[in-house]
Design a protein around this motif. Structure first.
Motif, mmCIF file in Angstrom:
data_model
loop_
_atom_site.group_PDB
_atom_site.id
_atom_site.type_symbol
_atom_site.label_atom_id
_atom_site.label_comp_id
_atom_site.label_asym_id
_atom_site.label_seq_id
_atom_site.Cartn_x
_atom_site.Cartn_y
_atom_site.Cartn_z
ATOM 1 N N PHE A 110 0.857 -1.185 0.000
ATOM 2 C CA PHE A 110 0.000 0.000 0.000
ATOM 3 C C PHE A 110 0.899 1.243 0.000
ATOM 4 O O PHE A 110 1.484 1.595 1.031
ATOM 5 N N LEU A 111 0.974 1.925 -1.123
ATOM 6 C CA LEU A 111 1.889 3.058 -1.256
ATOM 7 C C LEU A 111 1.191 4.344 -1.692
ATOM 8 O O LEU A 111 1.852 5.327 -2.032
ATOM 9 N N ALA A 112 -0.156 4.349 -1.686
ATOM 10 C CA ALA A 112 -0.932 5.535 -2.083
ATOM 11 C C ALA A 112 -0.483 6.055 -3.448
ATOM 12 O O ALA A 112 -0.444 7.268 -3.684
ATOM 13 N N ASP A 113 -0.161 5.127 -4.353
ATOM 14 C CA ASP A 113 0.286 5.504 -5.683
ATOM 15 C C ASP A 113 -0.853 5.320 -6.687
ATOM 16 O O ASP A 113 -2.022 5.208 -6.295
ATOM 17 N N GLU A 114 -0.518 5.269 -7.965
ATOM 18 C CA GLU A 114 -1.540 5.173 -8.999
ATOM 19 C C GLU A 114 -2.321 3.862 -8.958
ATOM 20 O O GLU A 114 -3.399 3.750 -9.537
ATOM 21 N N ASP A 115 -1.795 2.860 -8.240
ATOM 22 C CA ASP A 115 -2.464 1.568 -8.153
ATOM 23 C C ASP A 115 -3.327 1.415 -6.912
ATOM 24 O O ASP A 115 -3.947 0.361 -6.719
ATOM 25 N N ALA A 116 -3.384 2.418 -6.074
ATOM 26 C CA ALA A 116 -4.169 2.325 -4.847
ATOM 27 C C ALA A 116 -5.658 2.258 -5.171
ATOM 28 O O ALA A 116 -6.127 2.798 -6.176
ATOM 29 N N ASN A 117 -6.416 1.568 -4.312
ATOM 30 C CA ASN A 117 -7.865 1.542 -4.479
ATOM 31 C C ASN A 117 -8.396 2.968 -4.387
ATOM 32 O O ASN A 117 -8.065 3.698 -3.447
ATOM 33 N N PRO A 118 -9.194 3.407 -5.363
ATOM 34 C CA PRO A 118 -9.626 4.815 -5.392
ATOM 35 C C PRO A 118 -10.536 5.170 -4.215
ATOM 36 O O PRO A 118 -11.436 4.401 -3.862
ATOM 37 N N LYS A 119 -10.298 6.334 -3.621
ATOM 38 C CA LYS A 119 -11.109 6.819 -2.505
ATOM 39 C C LYS A 119 -11.509 8.268 -2.779
ATOM 40 O O LYS A 119 -10.652 9.113 -3.041
ATOM 41 N N GLY B 116 0.076 -10.248 -0.587
ATOM 42 C CA GLY B 116 -1.309 -10.110 -1.024
ATOM 43 C C GLY B 116 -1.497 -8.733 -1.611
ATOM 44 O O GLY B 116 -0.641 -7.852 -1.464
ATOM 45 N N THR B 117 -2.621 -8.519 -2.282
ATOM 46 C CA THR B 117 -2.847 -7.215 -2.914
ATOM 47 C C THR B 117 -4.002 -6.441 -2.290
ATOM 48 O O THR B 117 -3.947 -5.235 -2.168
ATOM 49 N N ASP B 118 -5.094 -7.143 -1.930
ATOM 50 C CA ASP B 118 -6.298 -6.477 -1.428
ATOM 51 C C ASP B 118 -6.833 -5.466 -2.437
ATOM 52 O O ASP B 118 -7.310 -4.387 -2.056
ATOM 53 N N ILE B 119 -6.735 -5.786 -3.737
ATOM 54 C CA ILE B 119 -7.435 -4.963 -4.731
ATOM 55 C C ILE B 119 -8.921 -5.127 -4.447
ATOM 56 O O ILE B 119 -9.448 -6.238 -4.475
ATOM 57 N N LEU B 120 -9.607 -4.037 -4.158
ATOM 58 C CA LEU B 120 -10.953 -4.133 -3.604
ATOM 59 C C LEU B 120 -11.883 -3.102 -4.234
ATOM 60 O O LEU B 120 -11.582 -1.905 -4.221
ATOM 61 N N MET B 121 -12.996 -3.601 -4.811
ATOM 62 C CA MET B 121 -14.012 -2.733 -5.414
ATOM 63 C C MET B 121 -13.349 -1.718 -6.344
ATOM 64 O O MET B 121 -13.611 -0.522 -6.288
ATOM 65 N N ASN B 122 -12.466 -2.260 -7.203
ATOM 66 C CA ASN B 122 -11.614 -1.444 -8.068
ATOM 67 C C ASN B 122 -11.393 -2.171 -9.394
ATOM 68 O O ASN B 122 -10.317 -2.734 -9.631
ATOM 69 N N PRO B 123 -12.402 -2.214 -10.277
ATOM 70 C CA PRO B 123 -12.274 -2.977 -11.519
ATOM 71 C C PRO B 123 -11.050 -2.604 -12.343
ATOM 72 O O PRO B 123 -10.402 -3.490 -12.921
ATOM 73 N N ALA B 124 -10.715 -1.334 -12.389
ATOM 74 C CA ALA B 124 -9.549 -0.916 -13.170
ATOM 75 C C ALA B 124 -8.249 -1.364 -12.521
ATOM 76 O O ALA B 124 -7.222 -1.501 -13.196
ATOM 77 N N GLY B 125 -8.278 -1.617 -11.216
ATOM 78 C CA GLY B 125 -7.067 -1.961 -10.492
ATOM 79 C C GLY B 125 -6.557 -3.362 -10.753
ATOM 80 O O GLY B 125 -5.406 -3.676 -10.425
ATOM 81 N N THR B 126 -7.387 -4.236 -11.330
ATOM 82 C CA THR B 126 -6.938 -5.605 -11.549
ATOM 83 C C THR B 126 -5.761 -5.669 -12.521
ATOM 84 O O THR B 126 -4.964 -6.606 -12.467
#
Length: 486
Positions: free
Chosen positions: A344-353, A386-396
């Protein structure tokens, strides 16, 4: 019908089903035309003409590649990473029989009757494992997850399961959500996807990280269930008796481990990140319920006090934990717990908030991530990726790239180990509740033949993970070739 359709549903007592429509009249007619054309081309120009028909598509006919049932398969001309040793191995082939790695014979000494696959000098690695995944919640937005028809959510999850496998992740530990049906469909061959270790509903206290209700739904009357609870996303439990009930329900459904929420989260709006969730005796109830079935509890938690409470209660896997201090990190090591950690680095791949409260918590977690990786590694804590990509279709699309980010903290093969051999050890904590036999995440005799052939050098870097469509020419799951572009 194809073998997959005939064997897709053991519950039918041998009756065939047509899950891919290979038995449909139009499909059979197309097969007949293709077969006739193949025979014509063989008569005219031999095998070269047949292969040429497929050249424009980068494909070849299945008869030129398909494994003969009952015949061993031998991968040759390769180097391999075994998932545990931090160096590439050479001078051996990989023999596969009955869906498992039966031997690692010296190169050129495999059985004569084996069907051979020339890997062209490429690297072979174990199939990747994501130890913190949400199979049914990754490919939908938060609004869709909480408000859309559940049928849509499951259909999107089914589509995403195939994409997950094609990215080289042959196993995932699902840490919350209604994944039981998806797992069953994959295991029965109805659709492609990874092996799934399901947790079922995330168990949360009222106001906890798994309480997805809106404020206008409060107060809760006895017996009321929220939409998320009805759908199997979460289970709200207060007090020892309720925690026991909800944990046992997930075990009844087939959970391989239990997931609880032991502290505040980023996505949830109402619980502060530093909040402690569940009393120690409530956590102990979940641990006892899991232990009675021979398995364990994993806990979502970020802060030191929350982690320590979870460890005292007997939790075996800490999910996230980026805000742990040195004393807590050492406690994890001393208790023999696993640290399931994400970049988790709050970068372009972070789950959007979009909410400022969520964004602030996301930045706080990111600030602790670098130190968490560095100290966890220095203190010798058992860590899994682990990744915890969550509710983020573009993040896959960032799935493999997230693993590649670990090379910021450790050498490439050590990073790869966290998503292979180490993650496989974590999954093995499920004991008899593990849904699959054998050691996962390794290339070793007796292990399931979950294998990736790599266009790239894993010892030099992991950049190839960002382009799995081209850098993974061959993917195997359980000895079956699910992708072949060699």
């Amino acid at each position: 019908m194809c073998l997959s359709c005939v064997q897709a549903d053991p519950a039918t007592g041998g009756a065939a089903i047509d899950c891919c429509l290979c038995g449909a009249p139009t499909t059979q007619a197309a097969f007949a035309r293709i077969e006739a054309d193949l025979k014509r081309r063989e008569l005219i120009g031999g095998a070269a003409a047949v292969l040429g028909m497929f050249a424009g598509f980068g494909l070849q006919p299945s008869e030129a590649r398909a494994q003969t049932p009952g015949r061993p398969l031998l991968l040759t001309n390769l180097r391999y990473f075994d998932g545990t040793t931090f160096s590439m191995q050479e001078g051996r082939d990989i023999l596969i029989e009955g869906g498992r790695i039966s031997a690692l014979p010296p190169a050129g000494e495999g059985p004569e009757d084996a069907q051979r696959v020339d890997c062209g000098g490429r690297a072979v690695i174990p199939g990747l494992i994501d130890a913190h995944w949400h199979s049914t919640l990754v490919a939908v937005t938060q609004t869709q997850a909480m408000a859309a028809d559940i049928g849509f959510v499951h259909l999107m999850a089914g589509r995403e399961a195939g994409a997950t496998l094609m990215r080289g992740f042959t196993t995932v530990r699902d840490t919350g959500g209604p994944a039981f049906g998806l797992k069953l469909a994959i295991d029965r061959g109805a659709l492609p996807g990874p092996r799934i270790f399901p947790s079922g509903a995330m168990i949360s206290q009222t106001s906890g990280h798994g309480d997805f209700r809106f404020l206008n739904e409060l107060p809760r009357a006895d017996g009321d269930l929220s939409y998320a609870e009805h759908m199997g996303v979460a289970a709200i439990a207060d007090g020892r008796a309720e925690v026991l009930r909800r944990a046992r329900e997930q075990l009844m459904k087939g959970a391989s481990q239990i997931k609880i929420m032991a502290g505040g989260g980023v996505s949830s709006l109402y619980d502060p990140l530093e909040s402690l969730q569940f009393l120690e005796e409530e956590m102990e109830a979940a641990v006892r319920a899991a232990a009675d079935w021979g398995t364990y509890v994993c806990a979502h938690v970020y802060t030191s006090e929350g982690i320590q409470r979870a460890l005292r209660a007997g939790v075996k896997s800490i999910e996230h934990g980026q805000l742990a201090d040195t004393a807590t990190i050492r406690m994890m090591r001393e208790e023999g717990a696993w640290w399931s950690i994400q970049p988790f680095l709050a970068d372009e791949d972070a789950n959007p908030k979009s909410d400022p409260r969520q964004q602030a918590k996301q930045i706080e977690v990111a600030e602790g991530t670098v130190r968490a990786f560095e100290e966890g590694r220095a203190e010798g804590v058992q860590m899994a990726f682990g990744t915890d990509i969550l509710m983020n279709p573009a993040g896959t699309a960032s799935h493999g790239r997230q693993l590649g980010k670990l090379t910021r903290f450790m050498p490439p093969l050590e990073a790869l180990h966290l998503a292979t051999g180490a993650a496989g050890e974590l999954l093995a904590l499920s004991g008899a509740r593990a849904p699959y036999d054998g050691r996962l995440g390794v290339i070793a005799e007796g292990a399931p033949a979950d294998l990736l052939v790599v266009d790239g050098d894993p010892e030099a870097g992991l950049d190839w993970l960002d382009t799995p469509e081209t850098s993974l020419p061959l993917i195997m799951k359980g000895g079956a070739i699910v992708k072949d572009r060699l």
